[in-house]
Design a protein around this motif. Structure first.
Motif, mmCIF file in Angstrom:
data_model
loop_
_atom_site.group_PDB
_atom_site.id
_atom_site.type_symbol
_atom_site.label_atom_id
_atom_site.label_comp_id
_atom_site.label_asym_id
_atom_site.label_seq_id
_atom_site.Cartn_x
_atom_site.Cartn_y
_atom_site.Cartn_z
ATOM 1 N N UNK A 1 20.264 -1.864 -6.837
ATOM 2 C CA UNK A 1 19.649 -2.858 -5.942
ATOM 3 C C UNK A 1 20.577 -4.030 -5.653
ATOM 4 N N UNK A 2 21.535 -4.310 -6.532
ATOM 5 C CA UNK A 2 22.433 -5.445 -6.301
ATOM 6 C C UNK A 2 23.430 -5.152 -5.177
ATOM 7 N N UNK A 3 24.177 -4.050 -5.224
ATOM 8 C CA UNK A 3 25.004 -3.727 -4.048
ATOM 9 C C UNK A 3 24.175 -3.450 -2.800
ATOM 10 N N UNK A 4 22.947 -2.948 -2.967
ATOM 11 C CA UNK A 4 22.069 -2.732 -1.807
ATOM 12 C C UNK A 4 21.785 -4.063 -1.103
ATOM 13 N N UNK A 5 21.578 -5.105 -1.872
ATOM 14 C CA UNK A 5 21.365 -6.438 -1.307
ATOM 15 C C UNK A 5 22.580 -6.851 -0.472
ATOM 16 N N UNK A 6 23.766 -6.621 -1.017
ATOM 17 C CA UNK A 6 24.999 -6.991 -0.319
ATOM 18 C C UNK A 6 25.127 -6.220 0.992
ATOM 19 N N UNK A 7 24.835 -4.922 0.954
ATOM 20 C CA UNK A 7 24.958 -4.090 2.152
ATOM 21 C C UNK A 7 24.012 -4.539 3.247
ATOM 22 N N UNK B 1 0.808 -1.221 0.000
ATOM 23 C CA UNK B 1 0.000 0.000 0.000
ATOM 24 C C UNK B 1 0.839 1.268 0.000
ATOM 25 N N UNK B 2 2.100 1.139 0.414
ATOM 26 C CA UNK B 2 2.945 2.331 0.532
ATOM 27 C C UNK B 2 3.919 2.504 -0.625
ATOM 28 N N UNK B 3 3.891 1.636 -1.631
ATOM 29 C CA UNK B 3 4.897 1.680 -2.698
ATOM 30 C C UNK B 3 4.979 3.044 -3.374
ATOM 31 N N UNK B 4 3.849 3.634 -3.675
ATOM 32 C CA UNK B 4 3.846 4.920 -4.377
ATOM 33 C C UNK B 4 4.457 6.025 -3.534
ATOM 34 N N UNK B 5 4.434 5.893 -2.223
ATOM 35 C CA UNK B 5 4.976 6.927 -1.346
ATOM 36 C C UNK B 5 6.482 6.776 -1.111
ATOM 37 N N UNK B 6 7.028 5.621 -1.459
ATOM 38 C CA UNK B 6 8.446 5.373 -1.216
ATOM 39 C C UNK B 6 9.314 6.184 -2.173
ATOM 40 N N UNK B 7 10.402 6.763 -1.655
ATOM 41 C CA UNK B 7 11.360 7.490 -2.478
ATOM 42 C C UNK B 7 12.395 6.519 -3.035
ATOM 43 N N UNK B 8 13.329 7.056 -3.798
ATOM 44 C CA UNK B 8 14.258 6.215 -4.546
ATOM 45 C C UNK B 8 14.999 5.222 -3.661
ATOM 46 N N UNK B 9 15.685 5.722 -2.628
ATOM 47 C CA UNK B 9 16.482 4.824 -1.802
ATOM 48 C C UNK B 9 15.606 3.851 -1.028
ATOM 49 N N UNK B 10 14.401 4.285 -0.656
ATOM 50 C CA UNK B 10 13.475 3.385 0.021
ATOM 51 C C UNK B 10 13.012 2.278 -0.921
ATOM 52 N N UNK B 11 12.787 2.627 -2.182
ATOM 53 C CA UNK B 11 12.388 1.606 -3.158
ATOM 54 C C UNK B 11 13.528 0.619 -3.396
#
Length: 365
Positions: free
Chosen positions: A87-93, A40-50
């Protein structure tokens, strides 16, 4: 980061990413991945949150074994470049701190397609010496993206990056990386090294000046890095850095300063003009500064670069500039008395006051 870039993670992108993951792992269900991403909150998420949500969703559908999950991502990552691939390095972090060796290998791979500068920060906080040791090796890589990661990822004040207090307090820890990259042939890497040094200049100016003074003698590519890195201290008028580039006080004057109109409305523009005169041959750095009124009523100075030039003895040069007071997302204007000052080699030579009004509250006469 600008809100508009969050649209990169569109429904088409989410489906393509899910299908790419499923190509390399039969455990991945595209539908399950999509359901994990959206809420329900996807549209409200900003770039880094997405980006974080997508990384978390990948973790839910990939194999539970971290090395097995990374093996899938290693195959999928080349299909997603630039911001798509964050998103790939984000997964690692998020999920790889307990697997440092394998994770650093992954970040070195993923930065070639996207950038691992943000993802390396948690590893620096967890194991500063070990991670810096690996990044010093990266500084010698044949790949410019990996070399840039060594500099950018270890910046003391990386924009949008997680803070690493040890790097802010002891920026000399990253000097071995910067020394390795001082004459790097890549413009991409040079800019990062300059920005890294500029970070250092803001908190440790003595260390910065010692470093760039030594580097300036190297010439070549290093000269551009030194000049770009010095921009903050040049704007502050630091006499040591001005002298390094041959800008000395005295022997110049500013006259015939005009500012029209002297009373104008927010949203309007003004024109100002002035004459710089030199008594003897000299190198001049011409700037102007505006003391802007802030919402509190206090004033803050912003310095703008005009030019750098050599002037012959007993010569003058006129400058004419436009100054806009249109409201911007990066600068909000407030009514009150402002000041325009002309700076030559860091010295204020002349100034004029002007008034900015809000015509919604106080109409112009």
């Amino acid at each position: 980061m600008a809100d508009s870039i969050k649209g990169i993670y569109s429904p088409e992108y989410i489906e393509r990413l899910g299908r790419t993951l499923s190509t390399f792992s039969t455990a991945v269900s595209v539908t399950d991945f999509q359901n994990a991403v959206y809420g329900n909150d996807w549209e409200q998420l900003e770039f880094k949150q997405r980006a974080a949500r997508i990384a978390e969703s990948m973790q839910r559908v990939l194999p539970d074994d971290y090395p097995a999950a990374i093996a899938v991502l290693d195959k999928a990552a080349p299909s997603f470049g630039g911001l798509e691939g964050i998103v790939f390095p984000e997964f690692v972090a998020r999920f790889g701190l307990d697997h440092q060796e394998r994770s650093l290998q992954a970040l070195e791979t993923y930065t070639r397609y996207s950038s691992s500068e943000f993802a390396i920060r948690p590893f620096l906080k967890q194991d500063l010496s070990g991670t810096l040791e690996r990044m010093t090796v990266w500084a010698k890589s044949s790949d410019e993206h990996v070399r840039r990661l060594a500099s950018e990822g270890s910046r003391p004040r990386l924009p949008w990056g997680e803070g690493v207090p040890a790097l802010k307090n002891n920026p000399d820890l990253t000097l071995p990386i910067l020394e390795e990259l001082a004459q790097d042939p890549s413009n991409y890497v040079q800019k990062s090294v300059a920005n890294h040094l500029n970070d250092i200049s803001k908190t440790h100016p003595d260390l910065f000046i010692e470093t760039v003074t030594r580097w300036k003698e190297k010439g070549g590519r290093t000269g551009w890095i030194v000049k770009h890195a010095s921009r903050s201290l040049l704007k502050k008028g630091d006499p040591r850095i001005l002298a390094l580039f041959g800008f000395y006080p005295g022997s110049t004057s500013v006259s015939e300063l005009t500012f029209v109109p002297r009373r104008l409305s927010i949203g309007d523009s003004a024109e100002f003009s002035f004459v710089v005169s030199a008594e003897q041959e000299t190198k001049v750095r011409v700037e102007f500064a505006v003391d802007y009124v802030k919402s509190s009523g206090r004033r803050t100075r912003k310095v703008f670069h005009v030019t750098e030039t050599d002037m012959a003895p007993i010569t003058s040069r006129r400058f004419t500039k436009q100054l806009s007071f249109r409201q911007l997302t990066t600068r909000i204007h407030y009514p009150g008395q402002h000041t325009l000052a002309i700076l030559i080699n860091g010295e204020e030579k002349n100034a004029v006051d002007f008034e900015l009004i809000d015509t919604l509250k106080e109409p112009l006469p």
